[in-house]
Design a protein around this motif. Structure first.
Motif, mmCIF file in Angstrom:
data_model
loop_
_atom_site.group_PDB
_atom_site.id
_atom_site.type_symbol
_atom_site.label_atom_id
_atom_site.label_comp_id
_atom_site.label_asym_id
_atom_site.label_seq_id
_atom_site.Cartn_x
_atom_site.Cartn_y
_atom_site.Cartn_z
ATOM 1 N N GLN A 1 0.808 -1.216 0.000
ATOM 2 C CA GLN A 1 0.000 0.000 0.000
ATOM 3 C C GLN A 1 0.843 1.269 0.000
ATOM 4 O OE1 GLN A 1 -3.718 -0.325 2.652
ATOM 5 N NE2 GLN A 1 -2.381 -1.900 3.487
ATOM 6 N N VAL A 2 2.108 1.150 0.411
ATOM 7 C CA VAL A 2 3.001 2.318 0.466
ATOM 8 C C VAL A 2 4.320 1.978 -0.228
ATOM 9 C CG1 VAL A 2 2.007 3.445 2.487
ATOM 10 C CG2 VAL A 2 3.631 1.593 2.813
ATOM 11 N N PRO A 3 4.299 1.733 -1.545
ATOM 12 C CA PRO A 3 5.520 1.302 -2.241
ATOM 13 C C PRO A 3 6.626 2.352 -2.254
ATOM 14 C CG PRO A 3 3.759 1.816 -3.805
ATOM 15 C CD PRO A 3 3.139 1.837 -2.446
ATOM 16 N N PHE A 4 6.285 3.605 -2.003
ATOM 17 C CA PHE A 4 7.272 4.686 -2.003
ATOM 18 C C PHE A 4 8.010 4.789 -0.677
ATOM 19 C CE2 PHE A 4 2.961 6.046 -1.079
ATOM 20 C CZ PHE A 4 3.089 6.548 0.202
ATOM 21 N N LEU A 5 7.596 4.022 0.332
ATOM 22 C CA LEU A 5 8.168 4.122 1.673
ATOM 23 C C LEU A 5 9.061 2.925 1.956
ATOM 24 C CD1 LEU A 5 8.228 5.505 4.520
ATOM 25 C CD2 LEU A 5 6.251 4.069 5.111
ATOM 26 N N ASP A 6 10.253 3.193 2.490
ATOM 27 C CA ASP A 6 11.131 2.121 2.961
ATOM 28 C C ASP A 6 10.621 1.701 4.339
ATOM 29 O OD1 ASP A 6 13.131 0.480 3.957
ATOM 30 O OD2 ASP A 6 14.755 1.655 3.072
ATOM 31 N N VAL A 7 9.749 0.687 4.353
ATOM 32 C CA VAL A 7 9.068 0.292 5.582
ATOM 33 C C VAL A 7 10.063 -0.202 6.621
ATOM 34 C CG1 VAL A 7 7.382 -1.295 6.591
ATOM 35 C CG2 VAL A 7 6.931 -0.238 4.361
ATOM 36 N N ASP A 8 11.059 -0.978 6.205
ATOM 37 C CA ASP A 8 12.045 -1.503 7.158
ATOM 38 C C ASP A 8 12.808 -0.368 7.841
ATOM 39 O OD1 ASP A 8 11.320 -4.126 6.562
ATOM 40 O OD2 ASP A 8 12.780 -4.271 4.934
ATOM 41 N N GLU A 9 13.202 0.642 7.059
ATOM 42 C CA GLU A 9 13.913 1.777 7.642
ATOM 43 C C GLU A 9 12.992 2.577 8.560
ATOM 44 O OE1 GLU A 9 17.140 4.293 8.394
ATOM 45 O OE2 GLU A 9 17.013 2.308 7.464
ATOM 46 N N PHE A 10 11.734 2.742 8.156
ATOM 47 C CA PHE A 10 10.762 3.457 8.986
ATOM 48 C C PHE A 10 10.583 2.754 10.333
ATOM 49 C CE2 PHE A 10 6.390 3.931 10.475
ATOM 50 C CZ PHE A 10 6.259 5.316 10.532
ATOM 51 N N MET A 11 10.461 1.437 10.293
ATOM 52 C CA MET A 11 10.278 0.682 11.537
ATOM 53 C C MET A 11 11.521 0.753 12.417
ATOM 54 S SD MET A 11 8.178 -2.623 10.080
ATOM 55 C CE MET A 11 7.970 -3.371 11.714
ATOM 56 N N LYS A 12 12.701 0.734 11.784
ATOM 57 C CA LYS A 12 13.940 0.826 12.552
ATOM 58 C C LYS A 12 14.045 2.160 13.279
ATOM 59 C CE LYS A 12 18.975 0.656 11.954
ATOM 60 N NZ LYS A 12 20.072 0.487 10.959
ATOM 61 N N ILE A 13 13.717 3.260 12.545
ATOM 62 C CA ILE A 13 13.810 4.590 13.147
ATOM 63 C C ILE A 13 12.853 4.741 14.316
ATOM 64 C CG2 ILE A 13 13.352 7.052 12.700
ATOM 65 C CD1 ILE A 13 14.370 6.590 9.858
ATOM 66 N N HIS A 14 11.647 4.144 14.204
ATOM 67 C CA HIS A 14 10.619 4.308 15.233
ATOM 68 C C HIS A 14 10.556 3.130 16.204
ATOM 69 C CE1 HIS A 14 8.867 7.918 13.405
ATOM 70 N NE2 HIS A 14 9.146 7.365 12.242
ATOM 71 N N HIS A 15 11.568 2.265 16.141
ATOM 72 C CA HIS A 15 11.696 1.157 17.090
ATOM 73 C C HIS A 15 10.454 0.249 17.055
ATOM 74 C CE1 HIS A 15 15.161 3.378 18.609
ATOM 75 N NE2 HIS A 15 14.382 4.434 18.812
ATOM 76 N N LEU A 16 10.050 -0.110 15.862
ATOM 77 C CA LEU A 16 8.909 -1.009 15.667
ATOM 78 C C LEU A 16 9.414 -2.316 15.069
ATOM 79 C CD1 LEU A 16 6.495 1.608 14.040
ATOM 80 C CD2 LEU A 16 6.674 1.014 16.466
ATOM 81 N N GLU A 17 8.770 -3.419 15.441
ATOM 82 C CA GLU A 17 9.263 -4.715 14.973
ATOM 83 C C GLU A 17 8.215 -5.520 14.225
ATOM 84 O OE1 GLU A 17 10.862 -6.835 18.261
ATOM 85 O OE2 GLU A 17 12.506 -5.402 18.628
ATOM 86 N N THR A 18 6.944 -5.399 14.561
ATOM 87 C CA THR A 18 5.905 -6.234 13.966
ATOM 88 C C THR A 18 4.795 -5.364 13.391
ATOM 89 O OG1 THR A 18 4.615 -6.401 16.006
ATOM 90 C CG2 THR A 18 6.402 -8.017 15.695
ATOM 91 N N ILE A 19 3.890 -6.014 12.644
ATOM 92 C CA ILE A 19 2.746 -5.292 12.114
ATOM 93 C C ILE A 19 1.861 -4.784 13.229
ATOM 94 C CG2 ILE A 19 1.381 -7.407 11.869
ATOM 95 C CD1 ILE A 19 1.301 -4.285 9.595
ATOM 96 N N GLU A 20 1.858 -5.511 14.333
ATOM 97 C CA GLU A 20 1.079 -5.051 15.486
ATOM 98 C C GLU A 20 1.666 -3.755 16.052
ATOM 99 O OE1 GLU A 20 2.103 -8.158 15.067
ATOM 100 O OE2 GLU A 20 0.182 -9.214 14.779
ATOM 101 N N ASP A 21 3.003 -3.681 16.069
ATOM 102 C CA ASP A 21 3.644 -2.449 16.531
ATOM 103 C C ASP A 21 3.282 -1.270 15.617
ATOM 104 O OD1 ASP A 21 4.857 -3.910 18.535
ATOM 105 O OD2 ASP A 21 6.711 -4.206 17.413
#
Length: 233
Positions: free
Chosen positions: A98-118
């Motif tokens: 749904q967000v192909p323009f976003l580096d989801v892994d990098e976003f999660m790393k920056i915001h300290h998120l690990e799972t879809i629930e997070d």
């Protein structure tokens, strides 16, 4: 003088030279900063800043040039904006789709998120789709595409075909006059980036068709400087 980011010059229809001034000096400001301290009768400290006019940089000819242009202008504007909520009820791969323009892994790393629930618990995510207004077909014969523009031109004359000296003179003049750039309203030529267009006059290296002339023109144009040639005796 301008950043042509929203327009394309299609044709130059007329050029008229207005006011001309010869041998015009420009005094680039120099700034000196320091501290002035005093110990007696009581301690005091003052910041000292001086602006001193340096040696002048000369424009051999300063001219006002009126140019009639045909310009294709991107009108800009937005056709529509659609905003939707990103669904976080699926998997991480569903979220990425749904967000192909976003580096989801990098976003999660920056915001300290690990799972879809997070991801789901941390934020709500919105995606905005913006459709720009398509420009109309350009018609060079349409009077609406004709513009009159006034340009201030500084001409620097060299008595020898010294390309290094010519480029240095142009850049020294540009650096010395950059502080004279004043805020201006919207222009068909885009944002103003310099108060003067700079042209350097050089002795012609040979015949008008000499390939050296074309190479020099390309070299100077790459630095935003107009090169003009006069025949040598």
């Amino acid at each position: 003088m301008n950043d042509l980011d929203l327009g394309r010059v299609d044709e130059v229809r007329d050029v008229a030279v207005g006011d001309i001034a010869l041998q015009v000096p420009f005094f680039p400001p120099r700034r000196i900063e320091g501290d002035l301290s005093r110990i007696l009768p009581s301690h005091a400290r003052t910041d000292l800043r001086l602006s001193i006019a340096g040696d002048p940089v000369w424009a051999d000819i300063l001219a006002r040039v009126r140019v009639q242009l045909v310009v294709e202008v991107d009108p800009g504007g937005v056709e529509n904006i659609v905003t939707r909520l990103v669904d976080t009820n699926g998997t991480l791969d569903d979220f990425r789709a749904q967000v192909p323009f976003l580096d989801v892994d990098e976003f999660m790393k920056i915001h300290h998120l690990e799972t879809i629930e997070d991801l789901r618990d941390a934020y709500e995510y919105l995606v905005a789709e913006i459709r720009l207004r398509a420009p109309s077909v350009f018609d060079p014969a349409d009077p609406a595409n004709a513009y009159g523009v006034e340009i201030a031109v500084a001409v620097l004359v060299l008595d020898s075909l010294d390309l290094t000296a010519g480029l240095r003179a142009a850049k020294e003049f540009r650096a010395a006059t950059g502080h004279l750039l004043s805020p201006a309203g919207p222009s068909v030529l885009g944002e103003a980036v310099a108060p003067y267009a700079v042209a350097v006059v050089l002795p012609r290296p040979g015949a008008a068709s000499d390939p050296t002339t074309g190479n020099v023109t390309k070299l100077f144009a790459g630095e935003g400087v107009l090169s003009l040639f006069l025949p040598t005796p």
